[in-house]
Design an enzyme around this catalytic site. Sequence first.
Site, PDB file in Angstrom:
ATOM      1  N   CYS A 178      -5.900 135.290  24.620  1.00  0.00           N
ATOM      2  CA  CYS A 178      -4.765 134.773  25.384  1.00  0.00           C
ATOM      3  C   CYS A 178      -5.191 134.509  26.830  1.00  0.00           C
ATOM      4  CB  CYS A 178      -3.580 135.723  25.328  1.00  0.00           C
ATOM      5  SG  CYS A 178      -3.949 137.435  25.755  1.00  0.00           S
ATOM      6  N   GLY A 179      -6.425 134.038  27.000  1.00  0.00           N
ATOM      7  CA  GLY A 179      -6.891 133.708  28.339  1.00  0.00           C
ATOM      8  C   GLY A 179      -7.026 134.947  29.203  1.00  0.00           C
TER       9      GLY A 179
END
Length: 358
Positions: A123-124
Site C-alpha cells: 500500500c505504498g
Amino acid sequence: MAAMLASKQGAFMGRSSFAPAPKGVASRGSLQVVAGLKEVRDRIASVKNTQKITDAMKLVAAAKVRRAQEAVVNGRPFSENLVKVLYGVNQRVRQEDVDSPLCAVRPVKSVLLVVLTGDRGLCGGYNNFIIKKTEARYRELTAMGVKVNLVCVGRKGAQYFARRKQYNIVKSFSLGAAPSTKEAQGIADEIFASFIAQESDKVELVFTKFISLINSNPTIQTLLPMTPMGELCDVDGKCVDAADDEIFKLTTKGGEFAVEREKTTIETEALDPSLIFEQEPAQILDALLPLYMSSCLLRSLQEALASELAARMNAMNNASDNAKELKKGLTVQYNKQRQAKITQELAEIVGGAAATSG
C-alpha cells in the site's frame, strides 16, 4: 510491488546482453552471452501476469474504498443524534465542566499512543508514514521525560514496534477488513481502563485521516482527557501537546458543544422542558461520554481503513504502469533480437547459395 517491478526491470536491463553496451566500454565480442528469444519471451509473459495481478488488486481496493466510504456515511446519523442528545442533556445540567473521569485533567507523567496501521502491505508508504510519525512523537515525549506506552491497531505496526525493544506495547489489535462497533469498543475499553486507573494521563491517537483517493494526512489526535481547547502539561508545567494536535472538544463552553471534525453543522437544540429523567442528567451525561468516545474511535478506524485502501489502489496503479512500460521495453528488445536473427539466417542462406553456385 511498484518498487519490485522497477528493480526487476533494472536488474533485467543490467544483466541482459542484448542491451547496448555503454559508450567507451569494450564488449566481449564473440564471447558475449546473448539472451535467447525464449528467455525474453518468458520474461514478457511473466510481466504480463504481474500486470494482471496488480490490475485485479487495484480494482479490489477501489471497490473496498467505496464500501469504506459508505460505512462512514452510514454511521453519521448515529453520531449526529448522539451529539444532539449530549447537547440536550448538557443544557439541562448547565455546568461548565462535566464531572466525569474521562474529563479529568492531571499533570502528564505517562502518555498512551494508539497507533493505527494496516494489517497488510503493498500500500505504498501508508504504514511507513504512520510509523515514522509515531517514532517522532515518541522521541518528542521521551525527551520531555514522559513515559510512553503503545497500543497497536494493525499487524504491520505491531510487528515493527515489537522488534524494537525500546517500545513498550501494552496491547495489540487487528484492524480487520471492516471495523465494527464491537472492535472499536474493545479498543476503547483498553484505553478507558488505562486512563481511569491513572496508568496513562493522556491518550493520543496516531492515524491517517482520509481526505481523498489521492491524499491522506497522518494525524495526532488527543482522545483523553476530553477537554475544551487548552494545553495539557507535564509535572513541570511544560505543554506536551503535539504541534498539529486535534483535541476533542466535548465539554461545554458557553453552553454549546463544539464538534470540530464535522464538515456540516449539526443542528442542536434543548430537550423538551417536560421531559423527565429517571436518573440525574449528570449521570446520564457521564454514561454517554464513553459511548461518544467509542463512536469517534470507530470513525477514526474507518478513516484509517479508507486511507489504507486508497493508498493500496494508487500503489497497484503505479505497479501496473511500471509493468506496462517494462513489457513495452522487453517487446522492443524481443523484436530487435528476432529481426537480427532473421537477418543473420537470410545472410547465411544467401552466402551458402552463392558458395554452391560458384
